[in-house]
Design an enzyme around this catalytic site. Structure first.
Site, PDB file in Angstrom:
ATOM      1  N   SER A   1       0.927  -1.072   0.141  1.00  0.00           N
ATOM      2  CA  SER A   1      -0.012   0.115  -0.042  1.00  0.00           C
ATOM      3  C   SER A   1       0.815   1.105   0.108  1.00  0.00           C
ATOM      4  CB  SER A   1      -0.839   0.038   1.380  1.00  0.00           C
ATOM      5  OG  SER A   1      -1.464   1.399   1.513  1.00  0.00           O
ATOM      6  N   SER A   2       0.411   2.382  -0.423  1.00  0.00           N
ATOM      7  CA  SER A   2       1.165   3.549  -0.580  1.00  0.00           C
ATOM      8  C   SER A   2       1.379   4.090   0.829  1.00  0.00           C
ATOM      9  CB  SER A   2       0.551   4.737  -1.525  1.00  0.00           C
ATOM     10  OG  SER A   2      -0.585   4.926  -0.732  1.00  0.00           O
ATOM     11  N   CYS A   3       0.696   3.725   1.739  1.00  0.00           N
ATOM     12  CA  CYS A   3       0.947   4.275   3.200  1.00  0.00           C
ATOM     13  C   CYS A   3       1.985   3.553   3.701  1.00  0.00           C
ATOM     14  CB  CYS A   3      -0.468   4.202   3.779  1.00  0.00           C
ATOM     15  SG  CYS A   3      -0.933   2.539   4.410  1.00  0.00           S
TER      16      CYS A   3
ATOM     17  N   TYR B   1       0.740  -1.416  10.781  1.00  0.00           N
ATOM     18  CA  TYR B   1       0.119  -1.947   9.511  1.00  0.00           C
ATOM     19  C   TYR B   1       1.347  -2.120   8.516  1.00  0.00           C
ATOM     20  CZ  TYR B   1      -2.413  -2.077   5.121  1.00  0.00           C
ATOM     21  OH  TYR B   1      -2.754  -2.325   3.701  1.00  0.00           O
TER      22      TYR B   1
ATOM     23  N   LYS C   1       3.008  -4.972   6.346  1.00  0.00           N
ATOM     24  CA  LYS C   1       3.161  -5.111   4.805  1.00  0.00           C
ATOM     25  C   LYS C   1       4.346  -5.120   4.172  1.00  0.00           C
ATOM     26  CE  LYS C   1      -1.156  -5.139   3.506  1.00  0.00           C
ATOM     27  NZ  LYS C   1      -1.724  -6.091   2.582  1.00  0.00           N
TER      28      LYS C   1
ATOM     29  N   HIS D   1     -12.334   3.947   5.349  1.00  0.00           N
ATOM     30  CA  HIS D   1     -11.580   4.898   4.704  1.00  0.00           C
ATOM     31  C   HIS D   1     -12.482   6.207   4.324  1.00  0.00           C
ATOM     32  CE1 HIS D   1      -8.484   1.681   4.046  1.00  0.00           C
ATOM     33  NE2 HIS D   1      -7.912   2.619   4.392  1.00  0.00           N
TER      34      HIS D   1
END
Ligand code: GDP
Length: 316
Positions: free
Chosen positions: A112-114, A141, A145, A184
């Site tokens: 994920s980009s986060c 998180y 990831k 979200h």
């Protein structure tokens, strides 16, 4: 562009098919006539190693799309960080190792980009991963990831497994979580605006300052990108998937007002977190493989609102 791997006649397991990403991947694969293997969340706990090994051994998938994950918005990440790190580490460890044991030919993992560093320069290139400190609100998180991406790399390096990773930007689409606290921003604001419209409320509460910027991709467009990666990409580095364009949360809230028909005012809640200010992706690699997004934000929000209304009416 010639395929480097063909999905034809392969048994493709989409883990997490009930969720936002998994359901979009299943819709696309089935529309293209592929055989898709799924198992209900209630039928297999992906955090249980021996259950996963048994199930994979019995069903022998050739391809795995690992779309199962514990996900949520900034509120959920801060409320239940232990679940975000534990569930994701266990799911990844079990499915990725299981894929190695069962000699799966191709596995696609989703980052994920986060999970990029909080100060990564936009547009963020793939090599920014692990180049700086993480955003504290979702660090558990992100660490989980990042572990999944490193597992794919390690199994590729040691065992020659063709395991790849994609890094999507913020996603939205059918089967998202519309809970006001844990969802979200798009589903949460859509549900709030819809509820306010029906109740005749005048105010839509938007978390934070409205100034952070986010890049949003419709789930069907992500699914198309994932198929491109399965057939055209084999490498250790994760590949970004996004539109390459971002929008401020304040402007997004206005779009959601428009699509839902909510006519009241926006109230920005300074007591709620902003999170990262900007995280726009560099999408050069996925575009060079022939993929481009097809759904504008306006069209995607309208499609999602139709889906939400149909479901909302059915439930209530
Ligand atoms: P993030 O990209 O991981 O921060 O995911 P989110 O979708 O949870 O939040 C994106 C941005 O939208 C953040 O700046 C939030 O503060 C903002 N936001 C505004 N209103 C809401 C809301 O009702 N729910 C959520 N989750 N975020 C909101």
């Amino acid at each position: 562009m010639p395929n480097i791997y063909s999905l034809k006649n392969k048994t493709i397991w989409v883990a997490g098919h009930e969720g936002l990403v998994g359901s979009a991947v299943v819709r696309l694969l089935e529309a293209q006539g592929y055989e898709v293997l799924t198992v209900a969340r209630a039928g297999l706990d992906l955090r249980d190693q021996s259950a996963v090994q048994r199930w994979m051994g019995a069903h022998k998938p050739d391809v795995v799309v690992l779309a199962a994950a514990k996900v949520g918005g900034i509120g959920a990440n801060m409320a239940v960080p232990a679940e975000f790190i534990y569930d994701n580490l266990m799911i990844e460890a079990n499915v990725i190792h299981g894929a190695y044991v069962c000699e799966v030919e191709k596995l696609l993992f989703l980052g994920s980009s986060c999970i990029y560093p909080k100060d990564a320069q936009s547009p963020i290139k793939e090599d920014a991963l692990m180049s700086g400190a993480l955003e504290p609100s979702n660090a558990p998180y992100a660490v989980a990831k990042i572990a999944g991406i490193e597992m794919c790399k390690a199994y590729r390096a040691q065992y020659g497994c063709d395991f790849i990773s994609a890094m999507p930007c913020n996603l939205y689409g059918p089967n998202d979580n519309f809970d006001l606290e844990s969802g979200h921003v798009i589903p949460a604001l859509m549900a709030k605006a819809h509820g306010a419209k029906l109740a005749g409320d005048n105010v839509l509460s938007v978390w934070g300052s409205g100034r952070p910027r986010r890049e949003f991709l419709y789930s069907n467009d992500l699914a198309a990108a994932l198929l491109v990666l399965l057939e055209h990409y084999s490498g250790a580095a994760p590949v970004n998937v996004g539109t390459g364009e971002d929008i401020s949360i304040a402007a997004l809230a206005k779009e959601i007002k428009h699509v839902t028909g909510f006519e009241g005012t926006l109230e920005f809640r300074a007591d709620k977190p902003d999170g990262v200010f900007e995280k726009r992706l560099d999408t050069g690699i996925i575009r060079s493989l022939g993929w481009a997004p097809q759904t504008s934000l306006q069209d995607g929000l309208a499609l999602l609102y139709q889906w939400y209304q149909a479901r909302h009416i059915k439930i209530s």
